[in-house]
Design an enzyme around this catalytic site. Structure first.
Site, short mmCIF file in Angstrom:
data_model
loop_
_atom_site.label_atom_id
_atom_site.label_comp_id
_atom_site.label_asym_id
_atom_site.label_seq_id
_atom_site.Cartn_x
_atom_site.Cartn_y
_atom_site.Cartn_z
N GLU A 44 48.42 40.82 20.61
CA GLU A 44 48.46 38.50 21.26
C GLU A 44 48.53 38.39 21.89
O GLU A 44 50.06 38.54 22.64
CB GLU A 44 48.22 38.47 19.31
CG GLU A 44 47.53 38.86 18.72
CD GLU A 44 47.49 38.61 17.57
OE1 GLU A 44 48.74 37.29 16.65
OE2 GLU A 44 46.57 38.21 16.41
N GLU A 55 38.86 46.49 19.64
CA GLU A 55 37.99 46.92 19.84
C GLU A 55 37.84 47.41 21.55
O GLU A 55 37.35 48.66 21.70
CB GLU A 55 36.86 46.83 19.61
CG GLU A 55 37.21 46.85 18.09
CD GLU A 55 36.72 45.87 17.50
OE1 GLU A 55 38.21 45.27 17.92
OE2 GLU A 55 36.57 44.97 16.42
#
Ligand code: THU
Length: 134
Positions: A44, A55
């Site tokens: 993040e 992913e």
């Protein structure tokens, strides 16, 4: 490598998550047909739109090591969810282009629940290179 081992790799990758804003850790692991494993976790940023999912990081990791969709055997992901963690819409779009349509995707959670799916089930009618005549 077994499905269970790949899921364990995704669980291990989750520990590498940098997610101080959501406090929601996700891990992913891509298995190649020649037996290599590439990990990804969500990373993040204080500029929230820069956040990257586990992913996609795992798939990009495999591609950055020279692997292509035909070389990818499976993907596993894991998070601390009630049901097996399901990829977000953006990841479904990327999965639909970077993995073969029927390659197994193991969604899992920390409790050990697993659901198997694939790119077509996750994103039917996907926008694809064909739509660009590629
Ligand atoms: N996230 C993933 O990494 N994968 C998913 O499939 C769902 C969401 C991340 C993005 C963000 O860092 C956090 O989880 C909360 O949405």
């Amino acid at each position: 490598m077994t499905k269970e081992q790949l899921i364990q790799k995704a669980k291990d990758a989750r520990e590498l998550s940098y997610s101080p804003y959501s406090n929601f850790k996700v891990g992913a692991a891509v298995l190649t047909k020649d037996g290599k494993v590439f990990l990804g976790a969500n990373i993040e940023n204080s500029a929230y739109s820069m956040c990257m999912c586990a992913e996609r990081n795992a798939l990009y990791h495999a591609y950055m090591n020279g692997y292509k969709k035909e070389d990818i055997a499976a993907l596993a992901l894991c998070a601390d969810t009630e049901e097996p963690c399901s990829p977000c819409g953006a990841c479904r779009q990327v999965i639909s282009e970077l993995m073969l349509p029927d390659a197994p995707i193991y969604m899992s959670n920390l409790k050990g629940a697993v659901k198997e799916t694939n790119a077509v089930e996750l994103l039917p009618f996907a926008f694809s290179p064909k739509d660009l005549n590629k």
